[in-house]
Design an enzyme around this catalytic site. Structure first.
Site, PDB file in Angstrom:
ATOM      1  N   SER A 124       0.839  -1.200   0.000  1.00 61.24           N
ATOM      2  CA  SER A 124       0.000   0.000   0.000  1.00 61.24           C
ATOM      3  C   SER A 124       0.870   1.245   0.000  1.00 61.24           C
ATOM      4  CB  SER A 124      -0.860  -0.029   1.268  1.00 61.24           C
ATOM      5  OG  SER A 124      -1.367   1.239   1.537  1.00 61.24           O
ATOM      6  N   TYR A 149      -2.195  -1.091  10.806  1.00 61.80           N
ATOM      7  CA  TYR A 149      -2.437  -1.720   9.501  1.00 61.80           C
ATOM      8  C   TYR A 149      -1.272  -1.404   8.551  1.00 61.80           C
ATOM      9  CZ  TYR A 149      -3.833  -1.562   4.629  1.00 61.80           C
ATOM     10  OH  TYR A 149      -3.821  -1.680   3.268  1.00 61.80           O
ATOM     11  N   LYS A 153       2.110  -3.645   6.603  1.00 56.39           N
ATOM     12  CA  LYS A 153       2.591  -3.624   5.211  1.00 56.39           C
ATOM     13  C   LYS A 153       4.093  -3.354   5.181  1.00 56.39           C
ATOM     14  CE  LYS A 153      -1.474  -4.260   3.342  1.00 56.39           C
ATOM     15  NZ  LYS A 153      -1.812  -5.585   2.833  1.00 56.39           N
TER      16      LYS A 153
END
Ligand code: UDP
Length: 333
Positions: A124, A149, A153
């Site tokens: 992302s 979150y 990544k």
């Protein structure tokens, strides 16, 4: 190729499965359906005339994952499975770290056991963090994020880079998505989150479809041309095609390569609302509210590397993204 798609019943996963089947790949989907519905598989079959093999399971379940690899000679994996709600990750960091890291490491262990050496990972743009100037380039430090979150990544990218260093025949393509929106042209697949949507486009869709009263725009006083945040929105079908290009790349390359998938253009919240109103003919009532914590004023991709390495470029316009969303909303009332 026999391609394992983890999280293949989700929003981006399902669109990618359609493109894979259309390109004559054999597709095996693993999904625990924690954030997807089983009827997505019927819809994929309706679109493609073929149904992917499906296993309802958590991809951190090593025994079951080994069984999948025993039953199918998996040539490559596209790994979407993971928790993805930014706000929820702030409240439940352990669940996010446990789930997203565990599933990736289990997958890598099983891939190693079965000699599978090609992986495409859903990363992302959040890995660029708040300090890089935009447009974001892959050569910039991408080592921090504003949420647990996002940190998953960053950490998984690191794990994949270290793994690729230790296994010179391995290839991982780390696709850094910008803001995927839109729906399949059939109106059968789209972004339909449970509960009240966190993301902008599904929220607009619910307002336009009469399910929510009005949109709250988070902040109208940003240092942008119209005061609302700018993002690089890209059509989910363009994004899905990017995964096929990444698979082709992984067939003849080694190492871990981070690649942006975006259009290279910024669109503001208001511009997106106006584009949606124009193509749908529906008014989307909105109010300007306070800023949302953690939002950056503006960012978009430098999309040159995807063009150079993958031969990929976004084809669809913001109007196309809005039109397909509206079509999906109308067909799924
Ligand atoms: N946004 C908004 N209202 C909403 C949801 C989002 O104004 O109900 C804005 C948000 O502040 C950001 C943009 O829309 O500027 C895109 O947000 P989204 O959550 O879709 O993606 P993000 O860029 O945060 O990953």
């Amino acid at each position: 190729m026999n391609v394992l798609v983890t999280g293949g019943a989700g929003y981006i996963g399902s669109h990618t499965v359609v493109e894979l089947i259309n390109a004559r790949h054999q597709v095996i989907v693993v999904d625990d359906l924690s954030n997807a519905r089983i009827d997505v598989l019927d819809r994929i079959e309706e679109i493609c005339g073929r149904r992917p093999e499906f296993y309802q399971m958590d991809c951190a379940d090593k025994n079951r994952l080994q069984q999948v690899f025993i039953h199918h000679r998996i040539d490559a994996v596209i790994h979407f499975a993971g928790f993805k709600a930014v706000g929820e990750s702030v409240k439940k960091p352990l669940a996010y770290y446990r789930n997203n890291l565990d599933s990736t490491m289990t997958l890598l262990e099983v891939m190693e056991e079965f000699g599978c050496r090609k992986l495409v990972f859903s990363s992302s743009a959040t890995v660029y963090g708040p300090d890089n100037p935009h447009p974001y380039k892959e050569s910039m430090p991408a080592v921090c994020s504003a949420s647990p979150y996002g940190w998953t990544k960053v950490m998984i990218e690191r794990i994949l880079k270290d793994y690729a260093t230790a296994h010179p025949n391995f290839c991982a393509v780390l696709l850094r998505y910008f803001n995927p929106i839109g729906a399949h042209v059939s109106g059968l697949l789209g972004d339909d989150p449970n509960g009240i949507p966190n993301n902008l486009m599904p929220y607009i869709g619910r307002v336009a479809g009469g399910k929510l009263e009005r949109l709250t725009i988070f902040g109208g006083d940003y240092p942008t041309p119209d005061g609302t945040c700018q993002r690089d929105y890209l059509h989910v079908v363009d994004l899905a095609i990017g995964h096929l290009k990444a698979l082709e790349y992984a067939e003849s390359n080694h190492g871990a390569e981070a690649i942006n998938l975006g259009t290279g253009k910024g669109t503001s919240v208001l511009e997106l609302v106006y584009a949606f109103q124009k193509v749908s003919g529906i008014q989307v009532p909105y109010v300007i509210g306070p800023r949302r914590e953690g939002d950056l004023p503006a960012f978009w991709a430098d999309a040159e590397k995807a063009k150079r390495l993958l031969g990929w470029e976004a084809m669809y316009t913001v109007e196309d993204m809005c039109r397909s969303t509206w079509n999906f909303v109308r067909k799924n009332k």
